[in-house]
Design an enzyme around this catalytic site. Structure first.
Site, PDB file in Angstrom:
ATOM      1  N   ASN A   1      -1.721 -43.068 -23.295  1.00 39.20           N
ATOM      2  CA  ASN A   1      -1.341 -41.843 -22.181  1.00 39.20           C
ATOM      3  C   ASN A   1      -1.805 -40.608 -22.530  1.00 39.20           C
ATOM      4  O   ASN A   1      -1.221 -39.425 -22.119  1.00 39.20           O
ATOM      5  CB  ASN A   1       0.114 -41.971 -21.901  1.00 39.20           C
ATOM      6  CG  ASN A   1       0.590 -43.248 -21.115  1.00 39.20           C
ATOM      7  OD1 ASN A   1      -0.365 -43.967 -20.754  1.00 39.20           O
ATOM      8  ND2 ASN A   1       1.863 -43.687 -21.309  1.00 39.20           N
TER       9      ASN A   1
ATOM     10  N   HIS B   1       2.370 -44.678 -30.551  1.00 42.73           N
ATOM     11  CA  HIS B   1       2.287 -44.402 -29.105  1.00 42.73           C
ATOM     12  C   HIS B   1       0.849 -43.807 -29.333  1.00 42.73           C
ATOM     13  O   HIS B   1       0.672 -42.625 -29.783  1.00 42.73           O
ATOM     14  CB  HIS B   1       3.220 -42.978 -28.821  1.00 42.73           C
ATOM     15  CG  HIS B   1       2.936 -42.918 -27.206  1.00 42.73           C
ATOM     16  ND1 HIS B   1       1.968 -43.256 -26.405  1.00 42.73           N
ATOM     17  CD2 HIS B   1       3.501 -42.224 -26.242  1.00 42.73           C
ATOM     18  CE1 HIS B   1       2.118 -43.035 -25.143  1.00 42.73           C
ATOM     19  NE2 HIS B   1       3.273 -42.363 -24.980  1.00 42.73           N
TER      20      HIS B   1
ATOM     21  N   THR C   1      10.515 -41.522 -20.857  1.00 41.07           N
ATOM     22  CA  THR C   1      10.962 -40.249 -20.819  1.00 41.07           C
ATOM     23  C   THR C   1      12.012 -40.016 -20.013  1.00 41.07           C
ATOM     24  O   THR C   1      11.783 -39.948 -18.927  1.00 41.07           O
ATOM     25  CB  THR C   1       9.718 -39.200 -20.978  1.00 41.07           C
ATOM     26  OG1 THR C   1       9.094 -39.533 -22.227  1.00 41.07           O
ATOM     27  CG2 THR C   1      10.195 -37.963 -21.183  1.00 41.07           C
TER      28      THR C   1
ATOM     29  N   ASN D   1      -2.578 -37.712 -18.080  1.00 37.46           N
ATOM     30  CA  ASN D   1      -2.633 -36.362 -18.807  1.00 37.46           C
ATOM     31  C   ASN D   1      -4.214 -35.875 -18.919  1.00 37.46           C
ATOM     32  O   ASN D   1      -4.480 -35.445 -20.073  1.00 37.46           O
ATOM     33  CB  ASN D   1      -2.037 -36.368 -20.140  1.00 37.46           C
ATOM     34  CG  ASN D   1      -0.565 -36.742 -19.899  1.00 37.46           C
ATOM     35  OD1 ASN D   1       0.238 -35.969 -19.090  1.00 37.46           O
ATOM     36  ND2 ASN D   1       0.349 -37.789 -20.615  1.00 37.46           N
TER      37      ASN D   1
ATOM     38  N   TYR E   1      -2.049 -38.750 -25.332  1.00 36.15           N
ATOM     39  CA  TYR E   1      -1.662 -37.734 -26.291  1.00 36.15           C
ATOM     40  C   TYR E   1      -2.393 -37.904 -27.575  1.00 36.15           C
ATOM     41  O   TYR E   1      -3.735 -38.317 -27.519  1.00 36.15           O
ATOM     42  CB  TYR E   1      -0.034 -38.350 -26.589  1.00 36.15           C
ATOM     43  CG  TYR E   1       0.604 -38.120 -25.297  1.00 36.15           C
ATOM     44  CD1 TYR E   1       0.977 -36.967 -24.789  1.00 36.15           C
ATOM     45  CD2 TYR E   1       1.221 -39.313 -24.590  1.00 36.15           C
ATOM     46  CE1 TYR E   1       1.788 -37.064 -23.507  1.00 36.15           C
ATOM     47  CE2 TYR E   1       2.049 -39.195 -23.252  1.00 36.15           C
ATOM     48  CZ  TYR E   1       2.096 -37.890 -22.927  1.00 36.15           C
ATOM     49  OH  TYR E   1       3.185 -37.896 -21.811  1.00 36.15           O
TER      50      TYR E   1
HETATM   51  C1  8OZ Z   1       6.402 -39.204 -18.276  1.00 38.42           C
HETATM   52  C2  8OZ Z   1       6.847 -38.091 -18.294  1.00 38.42           C
HETATM   53  C3  8OZ Z   1       7.036 -37.635 -19.636  1.00 38.42           C
HETATM   54  C4  8OZ Z   1       6.347 -38.179 -20.746  1.00 38.42           C
HETATM   55  C5  8OZ Z   1       4.077 -41.010 -21.360  1.00 38.42           C
HETATM   56  C6  8OZ Z   1       5.709 -40.029 -22.793  1.00 38.42           C
HETATM   57  O1  8OZ Z   1       3.376 -41.142 -20.649  1.00 38.42           O
HETATM   58  C7  8OZ Z   1       5.362 -40.309 -21.631  1.00 38.42           C
HETATM   59  C8  8OZ Z   1       5.739 -39.470 -20.502  1.00 38.42           C
HETATM   60  C9  8OZ Z   1       5.948 -40.073 -19.264  1.00 38.42           C
HETATM   61  O2  8OZ Z   1       3.529 -41.944 -22.322  1.00 38.42           O
END
Ligand code: 8OZ
Length: 376
Positions: A186, A183, A34, A243, A188
């Site tokens: 992480n 994806h 990103t 996250n 999401y």
């Molecule tokens: C860092 C900053 C923003 C997004 C991920 C898409 O962790 C990201 C991401 C990483 O997969």
């Protein structure tokens, strides 16, 4: 650190490898990164073709996480793949990479609860499997703002999310990518469904690990319906706390189920963030990444904190088929050449990772540029 010439003599990292229909030039992958430089309308930056073209000597580029829908967005200035202007922007990127003989996949992204109303259509609440707020802050155009309690998706909304993935997959095809990566890492949306720490649903998308993997499998089926399995990969991060996603109560069983079920789609690769995303590579006692690798029928791409010595060792012991490098590719457009020849790496400027323009994006020099400038 081992003598780099000894590493080179032993390693096959820089030899060609077959990935689905593609003969890649080497086993070095550029991880999705990103950079938050998209234009209004979530259109890729006009600098993105140059940025990715500079990095085309990677065996494979996985382009940055890209939202499949306006609802899938969770950070300021990330690109999308849900409308025609975005497709045109991405076509310029794929054209630049292909002109250099490179290969590029697009990473398809829905952030789920890792967002903020100011980033959502109509300033709506972000959506998630369950109404549980993550701790931490969203990166908005106005700076960092605390996450909110998301809205739990209705069962009846889930087919629409699968359709958003399907449309994004079709758009990626129209943009001339070589394939796509789902994806599911992480913290999401797809991983929020997978783990029982964030999924408290009682419908067919929650409860058992079969139910928690259902959305990922429906997305894989939709995307593979567009691309065929040989051009689709999946990214997982089975033990990452990224996250604020709490650990699953039985990560080995949950992720083993997901990987075994994904085998039905003959995917070309499984891309695993080993350990904590951007953090320690350690995995908890009782968890074994190689179990996932052996379960999976396709190639295994390892990621997280690799350097040349660790990558060569992973190949020597056959712990991975390809190695994805993230931050080293930001500051070294010719990372493959530098690793292959044992050249020094440019340091990373952390202040220019996200947002902005040329600085810290397209202005890191290659070895050739350093020589032309008369540098050491
Ligand atoms: C860092 C900053 C923003 C997004 C991920 C898409 O962790 C990201 C991401 C990483 O997969």
């Amino acid at each position: 650190m081992p003598d780099s010439s000894a590493v080179h003599a032993a390693t096959d990292l820089f030899d060609p490898v077959q990935l689905g229909p593609y003969r890649l030039r080497n086993r070095v992958v550029m991880a999705p990164l990103t950079r938050s430089r998209a234009q209004p309308g979530d259109v890729p930056s006009p600098l993105a073709p140059e940025y990715y073209g500079q990095r085309a000597s990677a065996g494979l580029i996985i382009a940055e996480a890209t939202q499949i829908s306006p609802q899938g967005k969770g950070y300021a200035w990330t690109p999308g793949i849900y409308d025609a202007a975005q497709v045109e922007g991405w076509r310029a990127v794929t054209g630049a990479v292909h002109a250099q003989g490179g290969r590029i996949f697009l990473q398809l992204w829905h952030v789920g609860r890792i967002s903020h109303p100011s980033l959502q259509p109509g300033h709506a609440l972000p959506v998630a499997p369950s109404a549980i707020a993550p701790l931490g802050k969203a990166f908005t155009e106005a700076g960092f703002v605390a996450f909110v309690v998301p809205r739990a998706l209705e069962t009846g909304e889930i087919p629409g999310i699968v359709e958003d993935y399907r449309r994004a997959a079709r758009n990626a095809l129209a943009a001339d990518f070589d394939g796509v990566e789902i994806h599911a890492a992480n913290g999401y949306l797809l991983e929020q469904f997978l783990r029982d720490s964030s999924n408290r649903r009682s419908d067919r998308y929650g409860g058992s690990r079969e139910n928690r993997a259902r959305l990922l499998l429906e997305v894989a089926e939709a995307v593979v319906g567009v691309w065929g399995g040989e051009r689709v990969g999946v990214r997982l991060s089975p033990v990452s706390p990224a996250n604020d996603l709490g650990p699953d109560s039985d990560p080995q069983a949950t992720y083993s189920h997901a990987v075994a079920a994904l085998n039905a789609f003959n995917l070309v690769y499984l891309h695993v963030v080993e350990g904590a995303t951007q953090g320690p590579r350690e995995v908890p006692n009782g968890f074994d990444l190689q179990v996932l690798r052996r379960l999976f029928k396709g190639l295994y791409i390892a990621n997280n904190g690799y350097d040349l010595a660790l990558a060569a060792e992973a190949r020597r012991h056959n712990l991975a088929d390809l190695i994805a490098f993230g931050r080293p590719f930001i500051s070294n457009p010719d990372l493959v050449e530098r690793l292959r020849t044992g050249a020094a790496l440019n340091p990373l400027d952390r202040n220019t990772l996200y947002g902005g323009g040329v600085k810290g994006y397209t202005d890191y020099p290659s070895l050739a540029q350093e020589r032309a400038a008369g540098g050491g």
